[in-house]
Design an enzyme around this catalytic site. Structure first.
Site, short mmCIF file in Angstrom:
data_model
loop_
_atom_site.label_atom_id
_atom_site.label_comp_id
_atom_site.label_asym_id
_atom_site.label_seq_id
_atom_site.Cartn_x
_atom_site.Cartn_y
_atom_site.Cartn_z
CD GLU A 155 -7.38 3.24 2.04
OE1 GLU A 155 -7.74 3.39 3.23
OE2 GLU A 155 -6.41 2.52 1.70
CG ASP A 195 0.47 -2.22 7.59
OD1 ASP A 195 -0.46 -1.57 8.09
OD2 ASP A 195 1.21 -1.77 6.69
CE LYS A 228 -1.06 5.59 4.44
NZ LYS A 228 -2.51 5.81 4.69
CG ASP A 242 -9.79 5.51 5.29
OD1 ASP A 242 -10.55 5.36 6.27
OD2 ASP A 242 -8.55 5.49 5.41
CG ASP A 248 -3.76 -1.29 5.64
OD1 ASP A 248 -2.64 -1.74 5.94
OD2 ASP A 248 -4.01 -0.07 5.58
CG ASP A 277 -4.51 5.73 1.75
OD1 ASP A 277 -5.36 6.58 1.40
OD2 ASP A 277 -4.39 5.36 2.94
CE LYS A 335 -8.31 3.10 8.09
NZ LYS A 335 -7.56 4.37 7.99
CE LYS A 353 -3.57 2.23 2.86
NZ LYS A 353 -4.58 1.98 3.90
CB CYS A 404 -5.38 -0.96 11.41
SG CYS A 404 -3.76 -0.95 10.59
#
Length: 326
Positions: free
Chosen positions: A200, A297, A149, A223, A295, A174, A245, A147, A273
């Site tokens: 995302e 992690d 950023k 999200d 996700d 994301d 989440k 993923k 998370c």
């Protein structure tokens, strides 16, 4: 007789965790513990400034229900006593854990699951230069999903560099609300060419009405735009997936209901998370069963996790032991 305790903890991050809206070097969490006889239930949440939370504010919300919790307030009645958010999440998850311990049954069984299997999680690459992100991707190229950023000039270069460094892994991008609609329209076809599976939260939550009627070449996931069941119908008109989440939903109870409603609306599910310890991830393992994207992690990004924690075998996350949660 029940007893409630709560407090704040700080967990150093390995290096720094950077997204479009800033960087941090530690995870600040709030931990709730509810004991009844010899049984102990725990929950962990992350006060998140994007949603107006502070550690002090979350602790105050929890303390406001001390008498009710110690008098026997259950999960169902908790939902009406606090709004969705971090404080309710910590209490809700602690009550799930306590109920499981008192019943002598795992929490996943109380949630109506037939079993709890390991899941494969994304691994997050912090926002950085294309060269730095490529280096991080190369070091994690054998993971099944990365993923990235993004959220600034050079985003296409970042994704292209990561794809070159990890040609076989699935990629999720994301933006954390950092793109404009014009930027998204320009980037999405290029991301599709690079075989990105999911974008995302590309736009600010207040601006995502622009997505209605637009056929994105890459699956879009809400999200920051999606917190509870009340957001799902609106999101279904703008996105093809939602990131559920625990901290946004206000606990496992609402999150489980969200998964069911998302499925009814034909939305794909991502279980996500905040950066936190294994205690925050453990309840989400129940949610993650059957999710298209996982996700969880957070502990992998910390310098050190709590003990006992979840067991990670590469990107495979084993179910929690009762000593941790559930």
């Amino acid at each position: 007789m029940r007893k409630l305790t709560c407090g704040a903890e700080r967990w150093p991050i390995a290096g720094a965790f950077t997204i479009a809206r800033g960087a941090k070097t530690e995870a600040q969490v709030v931990v709730v513990e509810i004991t009844e006889g010899d049984a102990r239930g725990r929950g962990e949440c992350v006060p998140y400034a994007r949603y107006g939370d502070t550690v002090e504010g979350v602790l105050s919300q929890i303390e406001s229900l001390r008498d009710a919790i110690e008098a026997g307030l259950d999960r169902e009645r908790l939902q009406a006593r606090l709004p969705a958010g971090a404080a309710r999440n910590a209490l809700d998850c602690a009550l799930w854990d306590l109920e499981a311990k008192l019943a002598g049954h795992p929490a996943w069984r109380l949630a109506g699951r037939a079993r709890l299997d390991p899941v494969k999680t994304c691994y997050t690459l912090s926002f950085a230069s294309p060269e730095a992100m490529a280096q991080a991707a190369r070091a994690n190229a054998r993971r099944p999903m990365l993923k990235l950023k993004i959220g600034g000039a050079g985003d296409l270069d970042r994704v292209a560099a990561v794809r070159a460094a990890a040609p076989r892994t699935r990629l999720v991008v994301d933006a954390n609300e950092a793109l404009t609609f014009e930027e998204l329209r320009r980037l999405a076809p290029e991301f599709a060419r690079l075989d990105v599976k999911l974008i995302e939260q590309p736009l600010p939550a207040a601006d995502d009405g622009a997505l209605e009627g637009w056929a994105s070449p890459v699956l879009l996931c809400a999200d920051e735009s999606c917190h509870t069941r009340g957001d799902l119908a609106r999101c279904a008109a703008r996105y093809g997936a939602v990131n559920i989440k625990l901290d946004k939903a206000g606990g496992l109870s609402e999150a489980l209901a969200m998964v069911e409603e998302a499925r009814r609306l034909r939305l794909e599910v991502m279980v996500g998370c905040m950066v936190a310890t294994s205690l925050a991830m453990a309840p989400a393992m129940i949610l993650a069963q059957g999710a298209e994207f996982v996700d969880l992690d957070g502990p992998l990004l910390l310098a050190k996790d709590r003990e006992p924690g979840l067991r990670f075998l590469g990107s495979l996350v084993e179910p929690p032991t009762p000593e941790l949660w559930g």
